[in-house]
Design a protein around this motif. Sequence first.
Motif, PDB file in Angstrom:
ATOM      1  N   GLN A  30       0.845  -1.190   0.000  1.00 38.52           N
ATOM      2  CA  GLN A  30       0.000   0.000   0.000  1.00 38.52           C
ATOM      3  C   GLN A  30       0.876   1.234   0.000  1.00 38.52           C
ATOM      4  O   GLN A  30       1.891   1.282   0.701  1.00 38.52           O
ATOM      5  N   LEU A  31       0.487   2.225  -0.797  1.00 39.98           N
ATOM      6  CA  LEU A  31       1.193   3.492  -0.848  1.00 39.98           C
ATOM      7  C   LEU A  31       0.322   4.584  -0.247  1.00 39.98           C
ATOM      8  O   LEU A  31      -0.887   4.600  -0.465  1.00 39.98           O
ATOM      9  N   PRO A  32       0.932   5.516   0.494  1.00 40.93           N
ATOM     10  CA  PRO A  32       0.161   6.588   1.140  1.00 40.93           C
ATOM     11  C   PRO A  32      -0.026   7.795   0.216  1.00 40.93           C
ATOM     12  O   PRO A  32       0.798   8.694   0.181  1.00 40.93           O
ATOM     13  N   GLY A  40      -5.329   8.941   0.628  1.00 41.56           N
ATOM     14  CA  GLY A  40      -5.028   8.010   1.714  1.00 41.56           C
ATOM     15  C   GLY A  40      -4.358   6.756   1.187  1.00 41.56           C
ATOM     16  O   GLY A  40      -3.995   6.664   0.017  1.00 41.56           O
ATOM     17  N   PRO A  41      -4.183   5.745   2.043  1.00 32.56           N
ATOM     18  CA  PRO A  41      -3.503   4.504   1.633  1.00 32.56           C
ATOM     19  C   PRO A  41      -4.293   3.766   0.553  1.00 32.56           C
ATOM     20  O   PRO A  41      -5.504   3.585   0.669  1.00 32.56           O
ATOM     21  N   ARG A  42      -3.584   3.360  -0.515  1.00 36.36           N
ATOM     22  CA  ARG A  42      -4.208   2.640  -1.630  1.00 36.36           C
ATOM     23  C   ARG A  42      -3.270   1.533  -2.102  1.00 36.36           C
ATOM     24  O   ARG A  42      -2.062   1.587  -1.918  1.00 36.36           O
ATOM     25  N   ASN A  43      -3.838   0.544  -2.786  1.00 35.63           N
ATOM     26  CA  ASN A  43      -3.070  -0.560  -3.350  1.00 35.63           C
ATOM     27  C   ASN A  43      -2.107  -0.033  -4.414  1.00 35.63           C
ATOM     28  O   ASN A  43      -2.461   0.845  -5.205  1.00 35.63           O
ATOM     29  N   TRP A 102       5.780   9.163  -7.642  1.00 37.15           N
ATOM     30  CA  TRP A 102       4.710   8.256  -8.052  1.00 37.15           C
ATOM     31  C   TRP A 102       3.563   9.069  -8.630  1.00 37.15           C
ATOM     32  O   TRP A 102       3.383  10.239  -8.302  1.00 37.15           O
ATOM     33  N   TYR A 103       2.755   8.433  -9.480  1.00 36.11           N
ATOM     34  CA  TYR A 103       1.580   9.064 -10.079  1.00 36.11           C
ATOM     35  C   TYR A 103       0.369   8.206  -9.754  1.00 36.11           C
ATOM     36  O   TYR A 103       0.354   6.996 -10.028  1.00 36.11           O
ATOM     37  N   HIS A 104      -0.669   8.820  -9.177  1.00 36.07           N
ATOM     38  CA  HIS A 104      -1.882   8.079  -8.811  1.00 36.07           C
ATOM     39  C   HIS A 104      -2.824   8.032 -10.020  1.00 36.07           C
ATOM     40  O   HIS A 104      -3.789   8.785 -10.123  1.00 36.07           O
ATOM     41  N   SER A 105      -2.550   7.117 -10.924  1.00 34.17           N
ATOM     42  CA  SER A 105      -3.268   7.046 -12.199  1.00 34.17           C
ATOM     43  C   SER A 105      -4.714   6.579 -12.059  1.00 34.17           C
ATOM     44  O   SER A 105      -5.558   6.962 -12.856  1.00 34.17           O
ATOM     45  N   ALA A 106      -5.023   5.777 -11.057  1.00 33.32           N
ATOM     46  CA  ALA A 106      -6.389   5.272 -10.894  1.00 33.32           C
ATOM     47  C   ALA A 106      -7.146   6.010  -9.801  1.00 33.32           C
ATOM     48  O   ALA A 106      -8.193   5.551  -9.360  1.00 33.32           O
ATOM     49  N   ALA A 130       6.618   2.111   2.758  1.00 34.66           N
ATOM     50  CA  ALA A 130       6.492   3.435   2.132  1.00 34.66           C
ATOM     51  C   ALA A 130       5.963   4.443   3.133  1.00 34.66           C
ATOM     52  O   ALA A 130       5.041   4.152   3.896  1.00 34.66           O
ATOM     53  N   LEU A 131       6.568   5.651   3.109  1.00 35.59           N
ATOM     54  CA  LEU A 131       6.168   6.741   3.987  1.00 35.59           C
ATOM     55  C   LEU A 131       6.047   8.019   3.157  1.00 35.59           C
ATOM     56  O   LEU A 131       6.738   8.166   2.152  1.00 35.59           O
ATOM     57  N   PRO A 132       5.207   8.963   3.587  1.00 33.62           N
ATOM     58  CA  PRO A 132       5.197  10.270   2.918  1.00 33.62           C
ATOM     59  C   PRO A 132       6.601  10.861   2.926  1.00 33.62           C
ATOM     60  O   PRO A 132       7.399  10.595   3.826  1.00 33.62           O
TER      61      PRO A 132
END
Length: 87
Positions: free
Chosen positions: A3-5, A10-13, A55-59, A76-78
């Motif tokens: 999971q990435l923050p 918020g936290p997502r797969n 990172w890019y939150h594409s979804a 992973a941390l901010p």
Amino acid sequence: MIQLPCPWCGPRNVTEFSHEGEPATRPDPGTATPEQWRGYLYFRRNARGWTEETWYHSAGCRRFFRLRRDTVSNTALPAGERAEGSA
């Protein structure tokens, strides 16, 4: 599951994101040599341990953000946070 923050969602797969790599400073197009462009485009540290990544939150929110990730454990941390015992 990793999971990435995301700072906005918020936290997502991790499957919702695309990895953009380590941040790199772009050379000046007017003065850069071919060797400098090759270094910028193809070479990264690929360090073992804690590294900063883009990172890019594409979804999700479709935003770019940076985070710190341990390449050994995938923790992973901010970007501004430090893990206990990390440098």
